[in-house]
Scaffold this motif. Sequence first.
Motif, mmCIF file in Angstrom:
data_model
loop_
_atom_site.group_PDB
_atom_site.id
_atom_site.type_symbol
_atom_site.label_atom_id
_atom_site.label_comp_id
_atom_site.label_asym_id
_atom_site.label_seq_id
_atom_site.Cartn_x
_atom_site.Cartn_y
_atom_site.Cartn_z
ATOM 1 N N GLN A 57 0.832 -1.214 0.000
ATOM 2 C CA GLN A 57 0.000 0.000 0.000
ATOM 3 C C GLN A 57 0.864 1.261 0.000
ATOM 4 O O GLN A 57 0.497 2.273 -0.597
ATOM 5 C CB GLN A 57 -0.932 0.006 1.218
ATOM 6 N N LEU A 58 2.012 1.147 0.653
ATOM 7 C CA LEU A 58 2.953 2.270 0.712
ATOM 8 C C LEU A 58 3.451 2.625 -0.694
ATOM 9 O O LEU A 58 3.453 3.788 -1.104
ATOM 10 C CB LEU A 58 4.142 1.884 1.606
ATOM 11 N N LEU A 59 3.843 1.607 -1.449
ATOM 12 C CA LEU A 59 4.352 1.817 -2.805
ATOM 13 C C LEU A 59 3.244 2.252 -3.771
ATOM 14 O O LEU A 59 3.492 2.986 -4.719
ATOM 15 C CB LEU A 59 5.031 0.551 -3.324
ATOM 16 N N GLU A 60 2.061 1.804 -3.501
ATOM 17 C CA GLU A 60 0.921 2.183 -4.351
ATOM 18 C C GLU A 60 0.416 3.584 -4.014
ATOM 19 O O GLU A 60 -0.424 4.133 -4.720
ATOM 20 C CB GLU A 60 -0.235 1.212 -4.077
ATOM 21 N N HIS A 61 0.907 4.092 -2.874
ATOM 22 C CA HIS A 61 0.452 5.384 -2.345
ATOM 23 C C HIS A 61 -1.039 5.359 -1.971
ATOM 24 O O HIS A 61 -1.735 6.356 -2.076
ATOM 25 C CB HIS A 61 0.730 6.532 -3.329
ATOM 26 N N THR A 62 -1.521 4.181 -1.539
ATOM 27 C CA THR A 62 -2.911 4.110 -1.062
ATOM 28 C C THR A 62 -2.944 4.201 0.464
ATOM 29 O O THR A 62 -4.014 4.215 1.067
ATOM 30 C CB THR A 62 -3.612 2.811 -1.520
ATOM 31 N N ALA A 63 -1.756 4.209 1.092
ATOM 32 C CA ALA A 63 -1.687 4.387 2.546
ATOM 33 C C ALA A 63 -0.465 5.225 2.872
ATOM 34 O O ALA A 63 0.561 5.138 2.185
ATOM 35 C CB ALA A 63 -1.596 3.032 3.240
ATOM 36 N N LYS A 64 -0.572 6.032 3.908
ATOM 37 C CA LYS A 64 0.563 6.837 4.356
ATOM 38 C C LYS A 64 1.537 5.955 5.128
ATOM 39 O O LYS A 64 1.137 4.986 5.782
ATOM 40 C CB LYS A 64 0.076 7.941 5.297
ATOM 41 N N ALA A 65 2.812 6.319 5.076
ATOM 42 C CA ALA A 65 3.840 5.541 5.777
ATOM 43 C C ALA A 65 3.477 5.353 7.253
ATOM 44 O O ALA A 65 3.584 4.251 7.803
ATOM 45 C CB ALA A 65 5.190 6.229 5.651
ATOM 46 N N GLU A 66 3.010 6.441 7.884
ATOM 47 C CA GLU A 66 2.693 6.384 9.319
ATOM 48 C C GLU A 66 1.645 5.316 9.636
ATOM 49 O O GLU A 66 1.678 4.701 10.705
ATOM 50 C CB GLU A 66 2.158 7.754 9.811
ATOM 51 N N ASP A 67 0.721 5.079 8.688
ATOM 52 C CA ASP A 67 -0.342 4.093 8.922
ATOM 53 C C ASP A 67 0.152 2.657 8.731
ATOM 54 O O ASP A 67 -0.512 1.704 9.154
ATOM 55 C CB ASP A 67 -1.525 4.347 7.969
ATOM 56 N N CYS A 68 1.305 2.517 8.062
ATOM 57 C CA CYS A 68 1.832 1.172 7.767
ATOM 58 C C CYS A 68 2.789 0.674 8.861
ATOM 59 O O CYS A 68 3.129 -0.505 8.896
ATOM 60 C CB CYS A 68 2.606 1.181 6.451
ATOM 61 N N ILE A 69 3.240 1.585 9.720
ATOM 62 C CA ILE A 69 4.279 1.238 10.698
ATOM 63 C C ILE A 69 3.689 0.503 11.892
ATOM 64 O O ILE A 69 2.707 0.938 12.479
ATOM 65 C CB ILE A 69 5.013 2.516 11.175
ATOM 66 N N ILE A 70 4.307 -0.633 12.238
ATOM 67 C CA ILE A 70 3.888 -1.336 13.456
ATOM 68 C C ILE A 70 5.101 -1.626 14.341
ATOM 69 O O ILE A 70 6.214 -1.804 13.845
ATOM 70 C CB ILE A 70 3.097 -2.643 13.150
ATOM 71 N N PRO A 71 4.890 -1.673 15.672
ATOM 72 C CA PRO A 71 6.015 -1.952 16.572
ATOM 73 C C PRO A 71 6.417 -3.432 16.486
ATOM 74 O O PRO A 71 5.630 -4.268 16.034
ATOM 75 C CB PRO A 71 5.463 -1.616 17.954
ATOM 76 N N ASN A 85 13.098 -0.378 20.346
ATOM 77 C CA ASN A 85 13.375 0.748 19.432
ATOM 78 C C ASN A 85 13.242 0.406 17.952
ATOM 79 O O ASN A 85 13.692 1.174 17.103
ATOM 80 C CB ASN A 85 14.787 1.330 19.669
ATOM 81 N N VAL A 86 12.670 -0.745 17.636
ATOM 82 C CA VAL A 86 12.547 -1.147 16.221
ATOM 83 C C VAL A 86 11.075 -1.240 15.809
ATOM 84 O O VAL A 86 10.294 -1.961 16.438
ATOM 85 C CB VAL A 86 13.238 -2.507 15.938
ATOM 86 N N SER A 87 10.715 -0.502 14.750
ATOM 87 C CA SER A 87 9.384 -0.620 14.141
ATOM 88 C C SER A 87 9.567 -1.167 12.726
ATOM 89 O O SER A 87 10.678 -1.155 12.192
ATOM 90 C CB SER A 87 8.713 0.749 14.070
ATOM 91 N N ILE A 88 8.472 -1.622 12.145
ATOM 92 C CA ILE A 88 8.580 -2.201 10.797
ATOM 93 C C ILE A 88 7.403 -1.772 9.929
ATOM 94 O O ILE A 88 6.293 -1.566 10.426
ATOM 95 C CB ILE A 88 8.651 -3.760 10.875
ATOM 96 N N ILE A 89 7.685 -1.588 8.657
ATOM 97 C CA ILE A 89 6.607 -1.526 7.656
ATOM 98 C C ILE A 89 6.617 -2.926 7.031
ATOM 99 O O ILE A 89 7.559 -3.294 6.326
ATOM 100 C CB ILE A 89 6.862 -0.432 6.591
ATOM 101 N N PRO A 90 5.616 -3.745 7.356
ATOM 102 C CA PRO A 90 5.666 -5.159 6.980
ATOM 103 C C PRO A 90 5.366 -5.398 5.504
ATOM 104 O O PRO A 90 4.860 -4.514 4.809
ATOM 105 C CB PRO A 90 4.567 -5.782 7.857
#
Length: 255
Positions: A62-76, A81-86
């Motif tokens: 979704q991030l690459l498609e620009h259908t979701a903002k990066a902030e919405d894709c990030i999970i702990p 101190n590590v988060s991921i965009i899965p």
Amino acid sequence: MGKIIAIANQKGGVGKTTTSVNLAASLGVLDKKVLLIDADPQANATSGLGIDVDSIEIGSYQLLEHTAKAEDCIIPTNSPNVSIIPAHIDLVAIEIELVDKEDREYMLKKAVSHLKTEYDFILIDCAPSLGLLTLNALTAADSVIIPIQCEYFALEGLGKLLNTIKSVQKIHNAALDIEGMLLTMYDSRLRLSNQVVEEVQKHFSDMVFETIIQRNVKLGEAPSFGESIINYDVGSKGATNYLSLAREIIQKNES
């Protein structure tokens, strides 16, 4: 201001994901704020940090498609101190979907460059190919780490990757730098391992990290428990190696 580092090599099985996950975890325990972006449809970095891939609703696709903002894709993650965009297997389709889009090589850069103010390091685990996904990662990155396994054919394909990096520098990202070449799967008992180390150091001297990642059973076991080597066995050789690499990168970027 953070730094975006892609971890790339079009050869499979060279330790890209192992490096992405364990470098992220090592930087995290050294008090750096880290974001790992899983840009590989196999989603091994996602599962390697204990995240159920089937439960992913929004991620790098979704991030690459620009259908979701990066902030919405990030999970702990379960690493400090590590988060991921899965990633999810859906990501397989992205190359076809982006092919006729304008600025298709810049999709990732547009989506994540503003995050550099939020994190010390943003690591991108690339797919084992030189396709559009890897191109997006190299265009978005400030530098690239190239894992090279200490085995036969280690240098095969390296010229192709270096040429790709050169053309990315020329066309899409003039500032792209090589962070370093990382020797992985090293076994000091094997003559071949030692020959590969000598050869890589001879050809690429300053570009090679001092840290060498040794073959280690625990490194292979950790992902099946959904843990980084730091969480799984901090006393192991694998953990020592990746902490050493993290310190080397911090030092290089702070000097």
